[in-house]
Design an enzyme around this catalytic site. Structure first.
Site, PDB file in Angstrom:
ATOM      1  CG  HIS A 163      -8.391  -3.820  -7.603  1.00 21.51           C
ATOM      2  ND1 HIS A 163      -7.775  -4.732  -6.220  1.00 21.51           N
ATOM      3  CD2 HIS A 163      -9.878  -5.326  -7.309  1.00 21.51           C
ATOM      4  CE1 HIS A 163      -8.646  -5.982  -5.013  1.00 21.51           C
ATOM      5  NE2 HIS A 163      -9.904  -5.870  -5.721  1.00 21.51           N
TER       6      HIS A 163
ATOM      7  CB  ILE B 221      -0.471  -0.212   1.267  1.00 20.61           C
ATOM      8  CG1 ILE B 221      -1.620  -1.112   1.036  1.00 20.61           C
ATOM      9  CG2 ILE B 221      -1.492   1.324   2.120  1.00 20.61           C
ATOM     10  CD1 ILE B 221      -2.704  -1.686   2.680  1.00 20.61           C
TER      11      ILE B 221
HETATM   12  C1  GAR Z   1      -2.879  -9.565 -10.329  1.00 21.94           C
HETATM   13  O1  GAR Z   1      -4.483 -10.354 -10.636  1.00 21.94           O
HETATM   14  C2  GAR Z   1      -3.337  -8.411 -10.214  1.00 21.94           C
HETATM   15  O2  GAR Z   1      -4.882  -7.471 -10.716  1.00 21.94           O
HETATM   16  C3  GAR Z   1      -3.117  -8.727  -8.783  1.00 21.94           C
HETATM   17  O3  GAR Z   1      -2.238  -9.423  -8.674  1.00 21.94           O
HETATM   18  C4  GAR Z   1      -1.967  -9.868  -9.582  1.00 21.94           C
HETATM   19  C5  GAR Z   1      -1.134 -10.076  -9.857  1.00 21.94           C
HETATM   20  O4  GAR Z   1      -0.087 -10.823 -11.977  1.00 21.94           O
HETATM   21  N1  GAR Z   1      -3.200  -7.419  -8.151  1.00 21.94           N
HETATM   22  C6  GAR Z   1      -3.961  -7.058  -6.679  1.00 21.94           C
HETATM   23  O5  GAR Z   1      -4.357  -8.058  -6.096  1.00 21.94           O
HETATM   24  C7  GAR Z   1      -4.150  -5.760  -6.458  1.00 21.94           C
HETATM   25  N2  GAR Z   1      -4.188  -5.330  -5.005  1.00 21.94           N
HETATM   26  P1  GAR Z   1       0.216  -9.776 -12.700  1.00 21.94           P
HETATM   27  O6  GAR Z   1       1.988 -10.300 -11.132  1.00 21.94           O
HETATM   28  O7  GAR Z   1       0.783 -11.017 -12.992  1.00 21.94           O
HETATM   29  O8  GAR Z   1       0.557  -9.733 -13.701  1.00 21.94           O
END
Ligand code: GAR
Length: 195
Positions: A109, A92
């Site tokens: 998100h 955060i």
């Molecule tokens: C994604 O699903 C994103 O939306 C989520 O983490 C994942 C990251 O995947 N983000 C959150 O939860 C933010 N609070 P990635 O590293 O493969 O892009």
């Protein structure tokens, strides 16, 4: 050209989709991938794509969030980005960072905000009996997952879905949505995009 810094914590698949989209007549270019996690697989992926990387390990700062953010500002300010994209960045940010780049930080998100800010979004959507899930790109403000919405993509929830199967289908949509929203944003268009 708009300079874009991308902040990651893990696999960085959204980061890869963003970097690969910033080519040709796209007005943005990735100039930095920054991670709070030295083991993030996304760092290797960014290097393979030829994007400079930096690491500020939050664990070195214990509970001192201010010190962590002061360290984060080092590589960020050196890169002097026009736009910052949070892409699976799991820390955060406080106003100390957000105010410095006010109106220029985006986040993706994995829910249809304002539903399910925070963690475990898929399990919460399933437990609520929702018929659809999805993802949201929004501007980052001091309120967690609550800034103005810039785009959303929806996914039907199928019988038998688990958090994992749902996550995989939402992630696929994230990779379509985020590059499309970033391009519009770099062109000065903040009207929400609905896929
Ligand atoms: C994604 O699903 C994103 O939306 C989520 O983490 C994942 C990251 O995947 N983000 C959150 O939860 C933010 N609070 P990635 O590293 O493969 O892009």
């Amino acid at each position: 050209m708009k300079r874009v810094a991308i902040l990651i914590s893990g696999g960085g698949t959204n980061m890869v989709a963003l970097v690969q989209s910033m080519r040709g007549d796209n007005p943005a270019r990735a100039t930095l991938v920054l991670s709070n996690n030295p083991d993030a697989v996304g760092l290797d992926r960014a290097a393979t794509l030829g994007v400079p990387t930096a690491v500020v390990d939050h664990r070195a700062f214990g509970r001192d969030r201010q010190a962590f953010e002061a360290a984060l500002l080092g590589p960020l300010q050196a890169a002097n980005p026009d736009i910052i994209c949070l892409a699976g960045f799991m820390r955060i940010l406080t106003p100390g960072v957000i105010d410095r780049f006010a109106g220029r930080i985006l986040n993706i998100h994995p829910s249809l905000l304002p539903l399910y800010p925070g963690l475990d979004t898929y399990a919460r959507a399933l437990a609520a009996g929702d018929r659809e899930a999805g993802c949201t790109v929004h501007e980052v403000t001091a309120d967690l997952d609550a800034g103005p919405i810039l785009g959303q993509a929806r996914v039907a929830i199928e019988p038998g879905d688990t958090a994992d199967t749902l996550a995989a289908r939402v992630l696929y949509q994230e990779h379509r949505l985020y590059p499309a929203v970033l391009r519009r944003f770099a062109e000065g268009d903040r009207t929400p995009l609905y896929l």
